[in-house]
Scaffold this motif. Structure first.
Motif: not given
Lengths: 308, 531
Positions: A28-41, A80-86, B53-60
């Motif tokens: 909540n302290l972060s200025p970024s919207d977590p939903a947007e971060v999860a999309i952008r990542v 702990f939930g799922n990582s946004y990144a993968n 999807l877009y989470s992986g490396e494009m070159s791979a």
């Protein structure tokens, strides 16, 4: 003793709740919207629709306390939930990354103990000699060099120039040497000074004088001095264990070591909040427990402290 | 032991100066020609290489998965489709698929597989919002086993180019689908490409081996070991130690310019640099209090000494850009007004705009100081240096420019909300330029959109871009591109800096290092070892 342990354990409850709360409000302290971060990542362009969809998916529209309590109760069960990144479960990711970090931290601890004790005792015994002064000079350099710089220097010397060790990765048993040495450098510097100073201080105590008067051998006297000096160092060393684990962040990146330090750095760059929250919580709990164990240990050694 | 370690540190400290003094080491490999595995180091793990999807490396992704077409040497060439016909109205594309192609799990690559993949992509429309092409797909039709028909809603001109992009239009074996789709992940990474992903350990390494049954020319190297090394300095040392054979990357990601130059000068390695691929520019926000005045934006353009940046910071390795997109980019070979460094002109324009020089050397207007901020992603040191150069240029004409280096996400947040005066902008490069890049100007989450939003004709601009994408007539389309690019050029929203290039460094003995059209792909399949 029993009473003391119960009291300490009870005290840990509010502390742990406070820590978990702190870890959770990070989001909540972060200025970024977590939903947007999860999309952008995932390199997807955020649009109003997909942000709304993600908010719903992550349960971000729920009231704060509801989200916190859900997160806490899940975290207590290891979820702990799922990582946004993968999108993989954070708990599993941490469980996978923890063993390499523990391995690295253990080897470092071993190096710290062996070198610090040997060098500390040597310095104390040869107080103010050339050996002592040289050692302290080296220790000073060790404290002054930042970890990442020392790492790169060691890598360059032992891998590129001398070709004794691999530069990075976790491919062979030898791979651990450089990151472990780098990680231990700063600690060795601290403990050598600590052990040396404690021993010198103890050497001036009355019991040493009494021992000498009684005609005890110098070796026997030094054994007592060493034993008595070790107590403070052990307490400090106990607290260094979680610090060692948390301190792998930079070293793991330089040496491409697949541990939680690297996981954490990647998570920070991605603002992968579930991962950061879990990391903060686990590290804080580790610190609190190590603190407890160290306190219990020292109380067990020195019963006078039970009263305080 | 302590002494030994201590001595080692001291020796290292003494020798460290050698790193910068040019004291070099040579590659460890003496019998390179017999090597069968190529060691490539990357700062990032390949991650999830699901091609949709877009989470992986494009070159791979590009190593394992192929599309119907491919973009090569600036042209669209056949890949999994041998040939195609386009209906007169531009709405139907009939693809004749290559026969005898199988996925590496033995599944046949046929029209049914194409349809399943294309349906899965269209079914996950939200994810592909950045690419208009996905929006334009009306239907995927299996004509016969080896013929697939793509039906569009409108005649979308970049269709064949975008079908060749690294993602999302690449094909994965239908056996890998989960619940009939790919949007929630896949059960394996099985493609038809020249490489097979045979092993992957998260955050450590990935091993790609030759696809022995590949329909095209087989790879010359048997294995590619993709090593993950987050620190670029470690990668350099690993290269010198013989643990790594190749560095390859765009925009300083794998190898920064200083290291590149140093390795080039050493002569022990082969260095490669691509043709100009993408455009590096600075966005000037037309919706910001000070820079909303077109005269101020024009003045800033005159004040920036690009040559200083190109020669002094980029070591002359990139070509100076006078227009946002290079004349080599399709539809961009047009006459546009260019601006040369001219401090006097900049001062004159600022005077005209009412910004008068104050006693402290900073201009003022209505009691307000002429003070602006350039924000950048602090991880990119090169951008920080460029910012400092611009800061000095602007100070010379009476504009105070603050530099704000931020963590990437904060930088992106600022971009999205338009809360910036100046920011960096990098076009997407070939084959995305100009269509995908220009198309993205319409999306509010992009810095380009935010920088343009203060323009009088922003609405016209967005509408025209939308029309360009579905204009079937090439001449009309070229005319529309000209209108759009001329308008944006004359509004001084971008300070074009340079046309960026992709760089590679290889050990002596690794040959065949070239560049694909896309800066995000690495043509490992063309590389080979020989003395």
């Amino acid at each position: 003793m029993k009473h003391y342990i119960v009291k300490r354990l009870l005290w840990m409850i509010p502390i742990l709740i406070g820590i978990s709360f702190f870890a959770f409000i990070l989001i909540n302290l972060s200025p970024s919207d977590p939903a947007e971060v999860a999309i952008r990542v995932n390199e997807v362009t955020p649009t109003a629709e997909n942000i709304a969809q993600m908010r719903e998916q992550l349960g971000l529209d729920d009231p704060f306390m509801t989200r916190y309590l859900t997160w806490l109760s899940n975290a207590l069960q290891g979820d702990f939930g799922n990582s946004y990144a993968n999108n993989k479960p954070v708990g599993e990711e941490i469980a996978k990354a923890l063993p390499p970090t523990l391995y690295l931290a253990s080897v470092s601890l071993l190096i710290i103990v062996i070198i610090s004790v040997a060098a500390g005792v040597l310095c104390a015994v040869k107080e103010n000699s050339i050996t002592d002064k040289t050692m302290r000079g080296i220790v000073f350099v060790g404290t002054a060099i930042p970890g990442f710089w020392a790492g790169i220097l060691l890598m360059w010397l032992f891998a590129v120039k001398l070709k004794w060790l691999p530069t990075s990765g976790m491919t062979s048993p030898a791979s651990v040497i450089l990151p472990a040495v780098t990680l231990s450098l700063g600690y060795i510097a601290t403990y050598v000074r600590l052990i040396r100073n404690n021993m010198i201080q103890n050497k001036r105590e009355n019991y040493v004088l009494y021992g000498r008067v009684r005609g005890l051998k110098e070796q026997t006297i030094m054994k007592h001095v060493f034993k008595n000096s070790l107590q403070t160092s052990l307490t400090a060393l106990g607290m260094s264990i979680p610090k060692l684990i948390a301190g792998t962040v930079v070293i793991e990146n330089i040496f491409a070591w697949p541990g939680i330090g690297r996981l954490c750095v990647t998570a920070i760059f991605n603002r992968d909040f579930p991962m950061i929250q879990a990391y903060v919580l686990i590290m804080a709990v580790l610190f609190v427990f190590c603190n407890l164990l160290v306190d219990l240990g020292s109380v067990w050694i020195d019963p006078r402290r039970r009263e305080t | 032991m302590k002494l030994k370690k201590g001595l080692a540190v001291l020796v290292a400290a003494v020798l460290c100066t050698g790193i910068f003094a040019g004291c070099s080491s040579t590659s460890a490999n003496s019998d390179v020609s017999t090597k069968e595995a190529l060691n490539y180091a990357c700062t990032k793990d390949i991650r999830d290489i699901n091609p949709h999807l877009y989470s992986g490396e494009m070159s791979a992704q590009n190593m394992v998965f192929e599309g119907l077409t491919k973009n090569e040497d600036g042209e669209v060439k056949p890949a999994l489709a041998e040939s195609w016909e386009i209906s007169a109205d531009g709405l139907e594309y009939t693809f004749h698929l290559r026969k005898g192609v199988t996925f590496t799990d033995g599944a046949a690559f046929n029209a049914e597989a194409v349809k399943l993949n294309m349906d899965a992509i269209v079914g996950n429309l939200e994810r592909h919002a950045w690419l208009d092409m996905v929006n334009e797909i009306k239907e995927n039709v299996v004509v016969d086993e080896h013929t697939y028909k793509l039906v569009l809603k409108q005649p979308y001109y970049p269709t064949l180019v975008e079908l060749g992009l690294t993602r999302p239009f690449r094909f994965i074996s239908p056996n890998c689908f989960v619940n009939g789709t790919t949007e929630e992940g896949v059960s394996g990474y099985i493609g038809t490409g020249p490489w097979v992903l045979s092993e992957h350990v998260d955050n450590q390494y990935a091993t790609f081996t030759q696809n022995e049954n590949y329909w095209g020319e087989k790879t010359k190297i048997k294995t590619v070991n993709w090593k993950v090394m987050p620190d670029p300095q470690t990668i350099l040392l690993a290269l010198q130690n013989g643990e790594v054979d190749l560095l390859f990357g765009a925009d300083g990601d794998q190898v920064d310019l200083d290291s590149y130059k140093k390795l080039e000068d050493e002569g022990a390695y082969k260095t490669y640099i691509s043709e100009p691929i993408a455009s590096r520019a600075i966005l000037i926000n037309s919706n910001s209090p000070i820079t909303k005045d077109i005269k101020v934006r024009e003045a800033i353009e005159y004040a920036v000494n690009k040559e200083n940046i190109i020669q002094g910071i980029l070591n002359g390795s990139e070509d100076q850009a006078d227009t946002l997109l290079s004349k080599e980019v399709p539809y961009c070979n047009i006459d546009l007004k260019t601006i040369s460094y001219n401090q006097e002109k900049a001062k004159q324009l600022l005077d005209e705009a009412g910004w008068k020089l104050g006693t402290d050397g900073v201009r003022e207007k209505d009691g307000q100081k002429c003070e602006i901020t350039l924000s950048y992603n602090s991880k990119n040191a090169q951008e920080g240096t460029i910012a400092a150069s611009i800061q000095a240029d602007l100070a010379a004409v009476g504009i105070k420019m603050n530099i704000l280096g931020e963590e990437k996400q904060a930088f992106l947040d600022r971009q999205k909300t338009g809360d910036f005066d100046l920011q960096y902008s990098l076009s997407w490069g070939t084959p995305y330029d100009p269509q995908s890049y220009v198309s993205s100007w319409r999306i509010p989450a992009h810095g380009d959109y935010q920088a343009q939003v203060g323009l009088e004709k922003k609405q016209w601009l967005d509408e025209t871009i939308t029309k360009i994408m579905i204009e079937a007539d090439d001449t009309k389309r070229a005319e529309m591109y000209k209108e759009v690019l001329t308008y944006i050029n004359d509004q001084y929203v971008y300070i074009p800096i340079s046309y960026s290039k992709t760089k590679a460094v290889a050990i002596d003995g690794l040959n065949g290092v070239t560049f694909n059209d896309s800066q995000y792909e690495i043509p490992f399949e063309k590389m080979y070892f020989s003395k």
